[in-house]
Design a protein around this motif. Structure first.
Motif, PDB file in Angstrom:
ATOM      1  N   GLU A   1     -25.261  22.922  56.345  1.00 38.16           N
ATOM      2  CA  GLU A   1     -25.790  22.373  57.599  1.00 38.16           C
ATOM      3  C   GLU A   1     -26.568  21.070  57.359  1.00 38.16           C
ATOM      4  O   GLU A   1     -26.406  20.104  58.064  1.00 38.16           O
TER       5      GLU A   1
ATOM      6  N   SER B   1     -24.226  30.382  59.798  1.00 43.20           N
ATOM      7  CA  SER B   1     -24.668  29.717  58.562  1.00 43.20           C
ATOM      8  C   SER B   1     -24.995  30.736  57.484  1.00 43.20           C
ATOM      9  O   SER B   1     -24.673  30.538  56.312  1.00 43.20           O
TER      10      SER B   1
ATOM     11  N   ASP C   1     -20.023  23.701  57.413  1.00 36.13           N
ATOM     12  CA  ASP C   1     -20.961  24.254  58.398  1.00 36.13           C
ATOM     13  C   ASP C   1     -21.299  23.194  59.439  1.00 36.13           C
ATOM     14  O   ASP C   1     -22.045  22.257  59.157  1.00 36.13           O
ATOM     15  N   GLU C   2     -20.738  23.345  60.610  1.00 38.03           N
ATOM     16  CA  GLU C   2     -20.994  22.480  61.764  1.00 38.03           C
ATOM     17  C   GLU C   2     -20.862  20.989  61.449  1.00 38.03           C
ATOM     18  O   GLU C   2     -21.829  20.232  61.602  1.00 38.03           O
TER      19      GLU C   2
HETATM   20 MG   LIG Z   1     -26.006  27.509  61.611  1.00 36.04          MG
END
Ligand SMILES: [Mg+2]
Ligand SMILES: Nc1ncnc2c1ncn2[C@@H]1O[C@H](COP(=O)(O)OP(=O)(O)OP(=O)(O)O)[C@@H](O)[C@H]1O
Length: 253
Positions: free
Chosen positions: A89, A44, A165-166
């Motif tokens: 995130e 991140s 991000d994810e």
């Molecule tokens: Mg992360």
């Protein structure tokens, strides 16, 4: 192949602690690049630094280049304006606003040469569920719906490159691959994507190239087909490799 986003020896420090250490990375135009690594590896921090975002006050060094132009000195807002769009995130949508209101807040930049601002019809074709949820507030959405909304907002802003991000966090396992495959469809249509993903198996099935990050450093990098066979990736993320299971000299069953 021309590069749409690259960084050279990007380093991020929080106080005295180095979270990202001299990372050099390249996202070729029209490709999907994955960044994988354990919790706390710096994924991140890296993707935020590329977008010019930060949590806290990190010290950032190194060059970030977007479409051949250095952007390291630009704010996150200016980078987004040039098409470097991050879905962070926390997803960054407004919980108090409806799906429609969230999407209406996105302003498409006037100059979108070589870029495509996705229209409503294209977004609803990609995520039909969002049309059904148009008048629901962000807080009433499921994790997957919030993710779809955040991605849709980025698509409306005419991304040159999309940083995710994810995106699989909070999604039911059966939805993870479905979402990633839809992101792959966008790449096949010409978009460039940098994907940070903790679901390594799913990520490896959709990306072209992979960077493996450990304690802030790139320890392996290569095409997804090769990285699927990489001992470090296999052992840490895909289960034990056959090589490890069959000890040298051990009797055959
Ligand atoms: Mg992360
Ligand atoms: N705002 C901050 N202040 C101080 N240290 C931070 C901050 N944000 C992250 N770190 C530290 O930087 C390192 C990398 O964190 P980061 O969140 O980038 O990892 P990650 O790979 O994204 O992990 P995860 O898989 O849990 O999302 C960690 O050691 C973390 O504690």
């Amino acid at each position: 192949m021309s590069s749409v986003l690259a960084c050279d020896r990007l380093t991020v420090r929080y106080g005295g602690k180095t979270a990202v250490d001299r990372v050099t990375l390249d996202v070729p135009a029209g490709r999907m690049v994955g960044v994988i690594g354990a919790n706390g590896a710096g994924k991140s921090t890296l993707i935020n630094a590329l977008a010019g975002w930060s949590r806290g006050r990190p010290e950032v060094e190194g060059e970030v280049v977007l479409g051949g132009e250095p952007v390291s000195g630009l704010s996150a807002y200016r980078r987004a304006h040039r098409g470097l769009l991050l879905v962070p995130e926390g997803k960054g949508i407004f919980g108090g606003l409806t799906v429609e209101e969230n999407m209406a807040l996105v302003r498409t930049p006037a100059d979108t040469r070589d870029r495509h601002a996705f229209g409503e019809d294209e977004i609803f074709a990609l995520f039909p569920r969002l049309r059904e949820r148009l008048h629901h507030k962000g807080t009433a959405l499921s994790g997957g719906e919030r993710q779809m909304l955040a991605i849709s907002c980025a698509l409306r802003a005419a991304p040159r490159v999309l940083l995710l991000d994810e995106p699989s966090v909070g999604l039911a396992p059966r939805l993870v691959l479905e979402l990633l495959k839809r992101m792959r469809q966008l790449v096949d249509l010409g978009l460039s994507i940098l994907l940070v993903e903790q679901n390594v198996r799913a990520a490896l099935s959709v990306v072209d190239d992979v960077y493996l990050l450990e304690r802030g450093t790139v320890v392996a990098h290569g095409p997804a087909e090769e990285m699927r066979e990489d001992k470090r990736v296999v052992e840490a993320y895909l289960g034990r490799s056959d090589i490890e299971i069959a000890e040298p000299g051990s009797p055959h069953p």
